[in-house]
Motif scaffolding. Structure first.
Motif, PDB file in Angstrom:
ATOM      1  N   THR A   1      -4.506   0.729   0.460  1.00  0.00           N
ATOM      2  CA  THR A   1      -4.770   0.600  -0.982  1.00  0.00           C
ATOM      3  C   THR A   1      -4.299   1.828  -1.747  1.00  0.00           C
ATOM      4  N   ARG A   2      -3.972   2.905  -1.028  1.00  0.00           N
ATOM      5  CA  ARG A   2      -3.463   4.119  -1.683  1.00  0.00           C
ATOM      6  C   ARG A   2      -1.935   4.175  -1.717  1.00  0.00           C
ATOM      7  N   SER A   3      -1.291   3.194  -1.132  1.00  0.00           N
ATOM      8  CA  SER A   3       0.167   3.232  -1.010  1.00  0.00           C
ATOM      9  C   SER A   3       0.858   2.929  -2.330  1.00  0.00           C
ATOM     10  N   VAL A   4       2.154   3.280  -2.405  1.00  0.00           N
ATOM     11  CA  VAL A   4       2.949   2.980  -3.592  1.00  0.00           C
ATOM     12  C   VAL A   4       3.098   1.472  -3.757  1.00  0.00           C
ATOM     13  N   GLN A   5       3.182   0.712  -2.613  1.00  0.00           N
ATOM     14  CA  GLN A   5       3.258  -0.745  -2.711  1.00  0.00           C
ATOM     15  C   GLN A   5       2.027  -1.308  -3.409  1.00  0.00           C
ATOM     16  N   ALA A   6       0.862  -0.767  -3.073  1.00  0.00           N
ATOM     17  CA  ALA A   6      -0.374  -1.222  -3.716  1.00  0.00           C
ATOM     18  C   ALA A   6      -0.364  -0.892  -5.203  1.00  0.00           C
ATOM     19  N   GLN A   7       0.149   0.267  -5.551  1.00  0.00           N
ATOM     20  CA  GLN A   7       0.250   0.644  -6.962  1.00  0.00           C
ATOM     21  C   GLN A   7       1.235  -0.263  -7.699  1.00  0.00           C
ATOM     22  N   LEU A   8       2.334  -0.612  -7.027  1.00  0.00           N
ATOM     23  CA  LEU A   8       3.292  -1.537  -7.630  1.00  0.00           C
ATOM     24  C   LEU A   8       2.613  -2.860  -7.967  1.00  0.00           C
ATOM     25  N   LEU A   9       1.876  -3.400  -7.020  1.00  0.00           N
ATOM     26  CA  LEU A   9       1.189  -4.669  -7.232  1.00  0.00           C
ATOM     27  C   LEU A   9       0.204  -4.571  -8.396  1.00  0.00           C
ATOM     28  N   SER A  10      -0.482  -3.455  -8.491  1.00  0.00           N
ATOM     29  CA  SER A  10      -1.485  -3.276  -9.542  1.00  0.00           C
ATOM     30  C   SER A  10      -0.854  -3.002 -10.898  1.00  0.00           C
ATOM     31  N   HIS A  11       0.085  -2.049 -10.970  1.00  0.00           N
ATOM     32  CA  HIS A  11       0.625  -1.600 -12.251  1.00  0.00           C
ATOM     33  C   HIS A  11       1.585  -2.599 -12.892  1.00  0.00           C
ATOM     34  N   LEU A  12       2.476  -3.171 -12.092  1.00  0.00           N
ATOM     35  CA  LEU A  12       3.524  -4.004 -12.677  1.00  0.00           C
ATOM     36  C   LEU A  12       3.302  -5.504 -12.494  1.00  0.00           C
ATOM     37  N   TYR A  13       2.410  -5.875 -11.587  1.00  0.00           N
ATOM     38  CA  TYR A  13       2.191  -7.306 -11.338  1.00  0.00           C
ATOM     39  C   TYR A  13       0.758  -7.732 -11.598  1.00  0.00           C
ATOM     40  N   GLY A  14      -0.057  -6.813 -12.125  1.00  0.00           N
ATOM     41  CA  GLY A  14      -1.437  -7.167 -12.450  1.00  0.00           C
ATOM     42  C   GLY A  14      -2.191  -7.747 -11.276  1.00  0.00           C
ATOM     43  N   ASN A  15      -1.868  -7.246 -10.054  1.00  0.00           N
ATOM     44  CA  ASN A  15      -2.474  -7.736  -8.803  1.00  0.00           C
ATOM     45  C   ASN A  15      -2.172  -9.203  -8.538  1.00  0.00           C
ATOM     46  N   ASN A  16      -1.139  -9.721  -9.181  1.00  0.00           N
ATOM     47  CA  ASN A  16      -0.703 -11.099  -8.936  1.00  0.00           C
ATOM     48  C   ASN A  16       0.259 -11.092  -7.751  1.00  0.00           C
ATOM     49  N   ARG A  17      -0.307 -11.206  -6.560  1.00  0.00           N
ATOM     50  CA  ARG A  17       0.487 -11.114  -5.345  1.00  0.00           C
ATOM     51  C   ARG A  17       1.460 -12.289  -5.218  1.00  0.00           C
ATOM     52  N   VAL A  18       1.083 -13.435  -5.717  1.00  0.00           N
ATOM     53  CA  VAL A  18       1.943 -14.616  -5.633  1.00  0.00           C
ATOM     54  C   VAL A  18       3.251 -14.374  -6.388  1.00  0.00           C
ATOM     55  N   ARG A  19       3.139 -13.793  -7.572  1.00  0.00           N
ATOM     56  CA  ARG A  19       4.352 -13.534  -8.364  1.00  0.00           C
ATOM     57  C   ARG A  19       5.249 -12.523  -7.668  1.00  0.00           C
ATOM     58  N   LEU A  20       4.667 -11.472  -7.079  1.00  0.00           N
ATOM     59  CA  LEU A  20       5.462 -10.482  -6.355  1.00  0.00           C
ATOM     60  C   LEU A  20       6.153 -11.116  -5.154  1.00  0.00           C
ATOM     61  N   GLN A  21       5.433 -11.933  -4.400  1.00  0.00           N
ATOM     62  CA  GLN A  21       6.035 -12.567  -3.234  1.00  0.00           C
ATOM     63  C   GLN A  21       7.160 -13.523  -3.634  1.00  0.00           C
ATOM     64  N   ARG A  22       6.993 -14.214  -4.750  1.00  0.00           N
ATOM     65  CA  ARG A  22       8.037 -15.123  -5.225  1.00  0.00           C
ATOM     66  C   ARG A  22       9.304 -14.357  -5.561  1.00  0.00           C
ATOM     67  N   GLN A  23       9.155 -13.206  -6.229  1.00  0.00           N
ATOM     68  CA  GLN A  23      10.326 -12.389  -6.557  1.00  0.00           C
ATOM     69  C   GLN A  23      10.981 -11.826  -5.306  1.00  0.00           C
TER      70      GLN A  23
END
Length: 459
Positions: free
Chosen positions: A283-305
């Motif tokens: 949860t401290r990783s940059v990937q986790a921050q990416l999901l939170s900051h730019l995708y609003g924790n919408n993991r489905v949208r990130l996985q689709r991209q």
């Protein structure tokens, strides 16, 4: 003070030396084509008195009164002889081809009383040149003004008229010149602000504040510049401007995702996992921050991209569920870059480490080097020459065996600069270093590497 050469020596040298320069912005000096010629103290004072007159005639009585303080002779004869002797000395040095009354440098003005006038232009007397440059700057555009003012201030070597500062005739000119120097510095500060160089403006403001501690306007300008720099730098600790090609390298600390004017780089493993659950991805990783900051924790949208970005990449294999029960199982080649778009900018997701079936990621300097090469390719194709911000990849949980934070930083810098020399793709690279890693790097050593060693390495 250097020993004054004899007259015959000066005359012999005239066949070689031809250009005289008088400098009074510091210790008073006379140069003949760059060679310093010593002056006796009274000759220095007489020369300074002529310079102060700024091309106007100065009578023998005025020179004597200013340079030889004390009771004056009733007849004035000793005064005239003393002044004439010093004028003769100066003519031999300043105008060795015409050392007598026909001198074109120190002219004799005939009238009711004898007077002398220094006939040198701005190119030959530093104080005249200084005043001309400052005046020209005030009639120029900010860029031209900055260039002129830099030249003007570079003429100063110390306190003006240093050798004669105790003479009453020098007090007024010294005070005026110091005030003009301070005004020139203030003008340069404003010119730097106008042309977008707040860091240089802040440096000038700090120097002025030492001389003018009670200047409220200057103090306000300094505060505003510091606030502007703080906002711009966002924790910047190092900046280097390259000229071939013209680009910037910045090392900074802080939040990667605060760099909203730049494309971003985010490190991934070869499985491109997105589950920031504290097990697959920290949860401290940059990937986790990416999901939170730019995708609003919408993991489905990130996985689709990610699926869309990887659709043309051939996987190198797929793990069995029994071997890898958690996380994604499809593996992609090290160095694979998935280009994502979020909030109008690119996010380059680069796989530089291998995710073990035990969910421990591992990498190597060779893996990182290859990944950087592939990253620069992607930035060249998609980045449109915008700034690029990236973390110090490999300094977190990727476990690059034996690599210190300094090794990682140097590798990124060298890879970026070497590629830029053959294929320009980015005007500014910002490397965001965690404070804990920054303490271990030794930025002074890195600065030395960039300035001295890097040019030899990449040719």
């Amino acid at each position: 003070m250097p020993t004054m050469p004899e007259y015959d020596e000066i005359t012999a040298l005239f066949t070689i030396w031809s250009h005289v320069v008088v400098k009074v912005l510091g210790q008073i000096m006379v140069e003949l084509d760059g060679r310093v010629i010593g002056l006796a103290p009274k000759a220095v004072a007489v020369l300074a008195r002529l310079v102060v007159a700024q091309g106007r005639p100065v009578t023998v009585d005025e020179i004597y009164a200013d340079v030889w303080p004390g009771p004056r002779s009733p007849t004035g004869r000793p005064a005239k002889i003393l002044v004439q002797q010093r004028i003769m000395d100066l003519r031999r040095i300043l105008d060795p081809a015409n050392p007598g009354k026909n001198s074109t440098v120190i002219r004799t003005e005939r009238g009711a009383v004898t007077a002398y006038r220094l006939d040198l232009g701005a190119a030959d007397v530093d104080v005249f040149q200084f005043e001309e440059l400052v005046g020209g700057a005030r009639q120029s555009s900010p860029t031209e003004a900055a260039e002129l003012l830099i030249k003007a201030l570079d003429l100063w070597r110390g306190e003006p008229f240093f050798d004669v500062k105790s003479y009453p005739f020098a007090a007024g000119p010294i005070s005026r010149l110091v005030a003009l120097q301070q005004a020139a510095k203030r003008d340069l500060m404003h010119a730097y602000i106008a042309i977008g160089l707040p860091d240089k403006a802040e440096l000038i403001a700090r120097m002025l504040a030492v001389d003018l501690p009670d200047d409220a306007e200057l103090a306000g300008s300094l505060r505003a510049l510091r606030e502007r720099l703080h906002a711009r730098n966002n924790g910047e600790v190092y900046r280097y401007e390259f000229t071939d090609p013209a680009m910037s390298l910045v090392v900074t600390s802080g939040d990667l995702f605060a760099h909203d004017d730049a494309h971003l780089v985010v490190g991934f493993t070869d499985t491109f996992d997105t589950a920031a659950d504290g097990i697959v991805i920290s949860t401290r990783s940059v990937q986790a921050q990416l999901l939170s900051h730019l995708y609003g924790n919408n993991r489905v949208r990130l996985q689709r991209q990610l699926r869309s970005a990887l659709r043309d990449v051939t996987p190198i294999g797929t793990e069995a569920a029994a071997a890898k029960p958690r996380g994604k199982r499809t593996r992609y080649p090290i160095g694979t870059v998935a280009m994502l778009r979020s909030e109008g900018r690119c996010v380059f997701a680069v796989a530089y480490s291998r995710m073990g079936n035990n969910l421990i990621a591992r990498s190597s300097l060779d893996d990182l080097r290859l990944s950087l090469d592939k990253l620069w390719d992607a930035v060249y194709f998609y980045g449109q020459q915008a700034p690029l911000a990236m973390p110090l990849v490999g300094s977190g949980l990727a476990r690059i065996q034996g690599a210190r934070p300094r090794d990682l930083l140097v590798l990124i810098i060298e890879s970026f600069v070497a590629r830029s020399r053959t294929q320009f793709f980015c005007p500014e690279l910002r490397i965001i270093v965690p404070p804990t890693a920054l303490e271990k790097i030794g930025m002074l050593d890195v600065a030395t590497f960039v300035r001295d060693e890097l040019p030899r390495r990449i040719g």
